[in-house]
Enzyme design. Structure first.
Site, PDB file in Angstrom:
ATOM      1  CG  ASP A 143      -6.956  -5.426   6.287  1.00  0.00           C
ATOM      2  OD1 ASP A 143      -6.512  -5.700   7.460  1.00  0.00           O
ATOM      3  OD2 ASP A 143      -7.411  -4.542   5.839  1.00  0.00           O
ATOM      4  CE  LYS A 169       8.612 -11.458 -14.486  1.00  0.00           C
ATOM      5  NZ  LYS A 169       9.515 -10.938 -15.468  1.00  0.00           N
ATOM      6  CG  ASN A 205      -0.122  -0.246   2.570  1.00  0.00           C
ATOM      7  OD1 ASN A 205       0.361   0.900   2.811  1.00  0.00           O
ATOM      8  ND2 ASN A 205      -0.332  -1.142   3.187  1.00  0.00           N
ATOM      9  CG  PHE A 252      -2.914   5.687  13.513  1.00  0.00           C
ATOM     10  CD1 PHE A 252      -2.069   5.078  14.551  1.00  0.00           C
ATOM     11  CD2 PHE A 252      -2.517   6.828  12.584  1.00  0.00           C
ATOM     12  CE1 PHE A 252      -1.072   6.347  14.801  1.00  0.00           C
ATOM     13  CE2 PHE A 252      -1.853   7.811  13.047  1.00  0.00           C
ATOM     14  CZ  PHE A 252      -0.986   7.495  14.222  1.00  0.00           C
ATOM     15  CG  ASP A 277      -6.729  -6.856  13.716  1.00  0.00           C
ATOM     16  OD1 ASP A 277      -5.928  -5.993  14.503  1.00  0.00           O
ATOM     17  OD2 ASP A 277      -7.944  -6.607  13.350  1.00  0.00           O
TER      18      ASP A 277
HETATM   19  O1  PMT Z   1       2.718   6.104   6.685  1.00  0.00           O
HETATM   20  P1  PMT Z   1       2.222   7.335   6.184  1.00  0.00           P
HETATM   21  O2  PMT Z   1       2.515   7.597   4.740  1.00  0.00           O
HETATM   22  O3  PMT Z   1       2.709   8.445   7.048  1.00  0.00           O
HETATM   23  O4  PMT Z   1       0.730   7.205   6.322  1.00  0.00           O
HETATM   24  C1  PMT Z   1       0.291   7.456   7.604  1.00  0.00           C
HETATM   25  C2  PMT Z   1      -0.964   6.100   7.703  1.00  0.00           C
HETATM   26  C3  PMT Z   1      -2.051   6.943   6.964  1.00  0.00           C
HETATM   27  C4  PMT Z   1      -0.646   4.610   7.159  1.00  0.00           C
HETATM   28  C5  PMT Z   1      -1.621   6.243   9.292  1.00  0.00           C
HETATM   29  O5  PMT Z   1      -1.771   7.342   9.664  1.00  0.00           O
HETATM   30  C6  PMT Z   1      -2.564   5.284   9.461  1.00  0.00           C
HETATM   31  O6  PMT Z   1      -3.760   5.678   9.325  1.00  0.00           O
HETATM   32  N1  PMT Z   1      -2.159   4.045   9.688  1.00  0.00           N
HETATM   33  C7  PMT Z   1      -3.147   2.814   9.668  1.00  0.00           C
HETATM   34  C8  PMT Z   1      -3.729   2.525   8.311  1.00  0.00           C
HETATM   35  C9  PMT Z   1      -4.584   1.272   8.457  1.00  0.00           C
HETATM   36  O7  PMT Z   1      -4.184   0.231   7.990  1.00  0.00           O
HETATM   37  O8  PMT Z   1      -5.934   1.464   8.926  1.00  0.00           O
HETATM   38  P2  PMT Z   1      -6.858  -0.044   9.212  1.00  0.00           P
HETATM   39  O9  PMT Z   1      -7.970   0.629   9.435  1.00  0.00           O
HETATM   40  O10 PMT Z   1      -6.376  -0.710   8.058  1.00  0.00           O
HETATM   41  O11 PMT Z   1      -6.198  -0.681  10.474  1.00  0.00           O
HETATM   42  C10 PMT Z   1      -6.556  -0.197  11.705  1.00  0.00           C
HETATM   43  C11 PMT Z   1      -5.485  -0.381  12.897  1.00  0.00           C
HETATM   44  O12 PMT Z   1      -5.242  -1.866  12.921  1.00  0.00           O
HETATM   45  C12 PMT Z   1      -4.136   0.258  12.690  1.00  0.00           C
HETATM   46  O13 PMT Z   1      -3.665   0.811  13.758  1.00  0.00           O
HETATM   47  C13 PMT Z   1      -3.228  -0.960  11.754  1.00  0.00           C
HETATM   48  O14 PMT Z   1      -1.818  -0.723  12.256  1.00  0.00           O
HETATM   49  C14 PMT Z   1      -3.926  -2.177  12.713  1.00  0.00           C
HETATM   50  N2  PMT Z   1      -4.044  -3.500  12.002  1.00  0.00           N
HETATM   51  C15 PMT Z   1      -4.627  -3.378  10.729  1.00  0.00           C
HETATM   52  C16 PMT Z   1      -4.774  -4.651  10.172  1.00  0.00           C
HETATM   53  C17 PMT Z   1      -4.070  -5.783  10.662  1.00  0.00           C
HETATM   54  N3  PMT Z   1      -4.151  -6.924  10.093  1.00  0.00           N
HETATM   55  N4  PMT Z   1      -3.402  -5.661  11.940  1.00  0.00           N
HETATM   56  C18 PMT Z   1      -3.391  -4.522  12.448  1.00  0.00           C
HETATM   57  O15 PMT Z   1      -2.898  -4.517  13.446  1.00  0.00           O
END
Ligand code: PMT
Length: 408
Positions: A282, A292, A213, A330, A313
């Site tokens: 995810d 390849k 991403n 986040f 997660d």
């Molecule tokens: O890195 P930059 O370019 O500065 O950008 C910052 C950012 C936009 C990446 C950052 O500010 C941000 O929003 N990070 C979380 C992005 C995200 O993947 O959000 P989510 O809604 O998919 O996940 C929610 C939370 O669960 C996050 O804290 C993530 O770290 C966590 N997560 C998600 C999926 C997973 N399999 N395991 C996790 O722990």
């Protein structure tokens, strides 16, 4: 809403020397004042060629001094009173000449006299041509000053105003302001172990292709940098990104979500604060081909099936056994930000969710600024203005501090 950093506020005497980087000093004054510090500026004669004393006077809210022998200025507040008033003296930009004067103990103008008279700690922000910085005389002066306990921030490497490239750029005002707060406030996070995740993960499809991403890592690195600046012991679990490791931070590089999960679990036990800023994939390909995948057998428009399976997660996993740790998640949302963030917080079980609106071009992925909302388990929302990511990091840590003290 309390937006002040929790460190001790103080009197900052800003000694501005004559270098092109002086044009950044009004921003430094603004940041220091905004952090709650009292600021007074003293200028060398040459500094006035690069930055307007009137601008500094207006922003600092205090008269600016530049002459040792002006009876009016000296009558208002003498150079010795200025030296005594300061809790910290910052020389920015610190030119080669200023460093040499301080190293040799010269006192032939206002700035050099104040620097000799003060008992306050001194922070230098060097800025000069790369060859001047690497000259043996400047190196020796810097060494001597460091030995005497003078603090340094920078210089940083990059493109220089003189046209050369290399070490010599003055650190950015936001970096200097953070260092001032740290020096004045002491290491308020000393003894606290902070675990930060940053960047995107890369899930291999075959030997050359992957799913990833747009996360640059900037947000997570800013949190790590700010925590280290406050004296915390910081572990940064970082997805692939070219950012330099912030000073004092232990970095663990990973590629995949599974590797990030393993690293976070391993470091979680000994940490008191966890900030998950990473954009974790995810889904990952169920099987990555070691070779390849060839395209030649596929007709144009033909499909290629890749089976995807969910990754663990990580955030939800650690929140299941978080004990009295403070865990921050986040959320990158493109619409219905608040509602989506509230649902996410409830699902993950963290103490605070930092939601960014990624539909904006100046926030979220790969920007230097961010516009975030803090969402609490009770559903309360605090919206922050657009800020540099390092300032967002500071606000997050201020909030974490309150959560640790149980005052929020
Ligand atoms: O890195 P930059 O370019 O500065 O950008 C910052 C950012 C936009 C990446 C950052 O500010 C941000 O929003 N990070 C979380 C992005 C995200 O993947 O959000 P989510 O809604 O998919 O996940 C929610 C939370 O669960 C996050 O804290 C993530 O770290 C966590 N997560 C998600 C999926 C997973 N399999 N395991 C996790 O722990």
């Amino acid at each position: 809403m309390n937006t002040q950093p929790s460190a001790r506020l103080g009197n900052v005497l800003l000694a501005v020397a004559g270098g092109i980087a002086a044009y950044k000093i009004p921003e430094l004054v603004r940041l220091l004042r905004r952090a709650g510090h009292s600021v007074r500026c003293v200028l060398t004669e040459a500094a006035g060629e690069f930055v307007s004393p009137l601008v500094l006077q207006t922003l600092s809210g205090a008269p600016v001094r530049s002459s040792l022998f002006d009876a009016g200025e000296e009558g208002e507040i003498s150079h010795i009173e200025l030296a005594d008033w300061a809790d910290l003296v910052v020389v920015a930009p610190a030119t080669a000449d200023r460093m040499a004067k301080l190293a040799q103990g010269l006192a032939d103008d206002l700035v050099s006299t104040v620097l000799l008279a003060t008992r306050a700690p001194v922070l230098l922000a060097p800025a000069m041509n790369v060859n001047m910085w690497s000259h043996p005389a400047t190196r020796a002066n810097a060494e001597l000053l460091r030995e005497r306990g003078v603090h340094f921030e920078g210089p940083e490497a990059g493109e220089l105003a003189c046209g050369w490239e290399g070490e010599g750029r003055m650190s950015e005002p936001v970096t200097l302001a953070g260092r001032v707060t740290l020096l004045l406030g002491g290491e308020t996070w000393k003894g606290v172990r902070v675990l930060v995740s940053a960047g995107g993960t890369r899930e291999p499809i075959d030997a050359v292709r992957s799913i990833t991403n747009r996360s640059s890592g900037k947000m997570g690195f800013a949190v790590a940098e700010e925590a280290a600046r406050r004296g915390a012991e910081v572990v940064l679990v970082a997805g692939p990104c070219p950012l330099p490791t912030p000073p004092g931070v232990r970095r663990i590089d990973i590629e995949t979500a599974l590797e990030m999960a393993a690293a976070v679990e391993q470091e979680f036990e000994a940490s008191q604060v966890v900030v998950m800023a990473a954009a974790v994939a995810d889904f990952r390909p169920a099987e990555a081909s070691a070779l390849k995948i060839k395209k030649e057998d596929l007709a144009p428009g033909a499909g290629l099936q890749i089976e995807l399976v969910a990754t663990p997660d990580i955030l939800k996993g650690i929140c299941g056994h978080k004990g009295d740790r403070v865990v921050v998640g986040f959320a990158a949302e493109s619409h219905d930000v608040v509602e989506a963030a509230r649902r996410k917080l409830a699902r993950k079980g963290c103490d605070l969710l930092v939601a960014n609106d990624i539909s904006r071009t100046d926030a979220g992925f790969d920007t230097d600024t961010n516009a975030v909302m803090f969402v609490s388990p009770g559903g309360e929302v605090e919206e922050l203005p657009l800020l540099p990511k390092i300032e967002v990091a500071g606000r997050i840590l201020d909030r974490v501090e309150k959560l640790r003290k149980g005052t929020r």
